[in-house]
Design a protein around this motif. Structure first.
Motif, short mmCIF file in Angstrom:
data_model
loop_
_atom_site.label_atom_id
_atom_site.label_comp_id
_atom_site.label_asym_id
_atom_site.label_seq_id
_atom_site.Cartn_x
_atom_site.Cartn_y
_atom_site.Cartn_z
N VAL A 13 -19.83 -132.84 115.87
CA VAL A 13 -19.83 -133.42 117.28
C VAL A 13 -20.48 -133.02 117.90
O VAL A 13 -20.41 -131.42 117.95
CB VAL A 13 -18.60 -132.95 117.36
N GLU A 14 -21.63 -133.51 118.27
CA GLU A 14 -22.84 -132.65 118.83
C GLU A 14 -23.47 -131.55 118.06
O GLU A 14 -23.69 -129.72 119.32
CB GLU A 14 -22.30 -131.88 120.12
N SER B 296 -16.99 -134.06 123.59
CA SER B 296 -18.33 -134.96 124.19
C SER B 296 -19.27 -134.39 125.08
O SER B 296 -20.61 -134.29 125.31
CB SER B 296 -18.90 -135.85 123.48
#
Length: 407
Positions: free
Chosen positions: A146-147, A169
Motif C-alpha cells: 500500500v503506497e 491510502s
C-alpha cells in the motif's frame, strides 16, 4: 511448560492489568509470555517489512526476521513484489543471507539449490531422476503493498488487509512515496521488550526532559495524542487549510480494535521540518499541495510501525522483536528519488534530530526494562492528560491477546 499452561499464564496476567494502568511485570519480561506474543501477534498479524522503492529493480530483495520466521521479499521478473520463507527446501539454510541485495536467481549458499525470483526451484544437483523440482519451491508468505509500504504475514491465513489499505491510502498518497528513496537508514537494538518500545512512542509526556532536539519542531497536541475528542479551534483551522489543499488530516482510525490510526499535527511556530532550526532539510518537496507548512502526518499500525510525513521528507520506523528483552528499531529517512545529497540536502541536517531522539529513547526504554524486572515493580496509573496514547496501545494489546487466547 506446555502450550496450554503458557496460554493460561498469559491470559491471567492480561486480565490482571488494572484499567488505565501500565502492564504487569511479566508481560514485559516472561519467556513464555513472549512466546505467546510471537504466536498470537507477530506470527498472525500484518508486519511492515520495507518499501517497494528499496527493491525497485528485478532481482532486488530485502530480508527480515519476524519472530521465528526468516523472510525474503523480492522483486520478480514480472515486476511483482513477493515474500517467501527464507529457508531452503533442501536442508533449511537461509537462502538470502544479507539484509538486502540484488541477484538474478535465489541461490542457497549451502548446496547451490537455485530458485527463480517467483520461488520455483530451477536446479538441485545430485538429486536423482525421480526427484520432482515442482514440489520444492520456496514457501510463500502473504504479501500486500500500500503506497510503497510492504506488509508481510506468515500465518497460514492472513487477516483482512483491505480495510487498512482503504483507510491509509488517501493520507499517504499525496506525499508521493512511490517516487522516494532511502537517504539514510539507522538500525538500533534496544534492550527492552517490544511493548516498551511502542509505549514510549505513543506518548510525549517524557519529551520535555528527554528530547531537546525534537522539541525544536515537534509539539504533542493532546487533542490527537490519544483517543479523546477534544475541540481545538487552532487544530481545526490547520486541518481545514491542509484538507483544502488535498491533504487528508482529520483523525481516522481502526474503529473495531484500534490497531491503526492516521492524523496530521502542526509543528512548533515557524518550524516546517524535523531539523535543529525548523527549516526544510530537503530542497525538493514530496507533496504537491502548495501549502508551505503542512505539519506532520502521523500514522501507526500495531504491532511494528509508526511513521511521520513532512513537506520535505518522511520517516518510517519498523520494530522487530529479538527476544523478551530486546528489540530492533529501524529508521529510514525518505526523500524524493531525484534529490541529491550535498546538493538538495545535507545528511547531518536531515538526520540529526531523529538520530538523537532514537538514542534518547533507547536509554529510556532500557531504563524502563531494568526497573520493571525488579520484584518491587508495581504498575502505576496513566495520566488522564498526557498518556492516553500509551494507554490505548496497552488496551489494544490486552484486548487482542484476550480475544485470541480465549478462542
Amino acid at each position: 511448560m506446555t502450550a496450554l499452561t503458557s496460554t493460561t499464564k498469559t491470559l491471567d496476567f492480561v486480565q490482571k492489568r488494572k484499567p488505565r494502568h501500565a502492564l504487569p511485570r511479566e508481560l514485559y519480561s516472561d519467556d513464555d509470555i513472549y512466546r505467546e506474543d510471537l504466536e498470537q501477534l507477530w506470527h498472525k498479524e500484518w508486519i511492515f517489512a520495507g518499501h517497494t522503492f528499496e527493491i525497485e529493480k528485478q532481482g532486488q530483495y530485502l530480508t527480515l526476521q519476524i519472530g521465528d520466521y526468516p523472510i525474503v521479499v523480492v522483486r520478480g521478473a514480472d515486476g511483482l513484489v513477493r515474500a517467501f520463507h527464507n529457508s531452503c527446501r533442501h536442508r533449511g539454510s537461509k537462502v538470502c543471507q544479507e539484509a538486502n541485495g540484488k541477484t538474478a536467481k535465489l541461490v542457497c549458499p549451502y548446496h547451490k539449490w537455485t530458485f527463480d525470483l517467483d520461488g520455483k526451484l530451477l536446479f538441485a544437483g545430485n538429486m536423482g531422476s525421480e526427484f520432482n523440482k515442482d514440489e520444492y519451491g520456496l514457501k510463500p508468505a502473504h504479501c500486500e503493498v500500500v503506497e510503497s509500504y510492504i506488509f508481510v504475514c506468515v500465518a497460514d491465513e492472513a487477516p483482512d488487509f483491505d480495510a487498512f489499505r482503504q483507510a491509509v491510502s488517501p493520507f499517504i498518497a499525496p506525499h508521493g512515496l512511490n517516487d522516494c528513496k532511502v537517504a539514510f537508514e539507522s538500525n538500533l537494538v534496544e534492550k527492552g521488550n517490544w511493548k516498551l518500545v511502542f509505549e514510549n512512542n505513543r506518548e510525549c509526556y517524557h519529551c520535555d526532559g528527554s528530547h531537546p532536539e525534537l522539541l525544536n519542531s515537534f509539539v504533542e497536541n493532546l487533542s490527537v495524542a490519544g483517543v479523546a475528542d477534544n475541540e481545538d479551534p487552532e487544530l481545526e483551522a490547520f486541518w481545514d487549510r491542509c484538507e483544502a489543499a488535498g491533504l487528508p488530516s482529520r483523525m481516522s482510525m481502526d474503529e473495531e480494535n484500534g490497531q491503526y490510526r492516521m492524523t496530521r499535527i502542526p509543528l512548533t511556530e515557524k518550524a516546517v521540518s524535523y531539523t535543529m532550526d525548523g527549516k526544510p532539510a530537503v530542497a525538493r518537496r514530496l507533496d504537491q499541495s502548495g501549502v508551505e507548512n503542512i505539519g506532520a502526518l502521523l500514522y501507526f499500525h500495531y504491532p511494528n510501525t509508526w511513521n511521520h510525513f513532512l513537506g520535505d521528507h518522511a520517516l518510517s520506523f519498523r520494530i522487530l522483536p529479538l527476544g523478551p528483552r530486546a528489540t530492533l528499531v529501524t529508521t529510514k529517512w525518505l526523500v524524493h528519488k531525484d534529490a541529491q545529497e550535498g546538493v538538495d540536502y545535507d545528511l547531518d541536517h536531515l538526520t540529526r534530530v531523529w538520530l538523537a531522539t532514537n538514542e534518547q529513547d533507547r536509554q529510556l526504554v532500557e531504563g524502563g526494562q531494568a526497573g520493571i524486572i525488579s520484584p518491587a515493580y508495581e504498575p502505576g496509573p496513566y495520566s488522564d492528560v498526557a498518556e492516553n496514547g500509551v494507554c490505548q496501545f496497552d488496551d489494544w494489546y490486552c484486548e487482542t491477546m484476550r480475544r485470541k487466547l480465549a478462542n
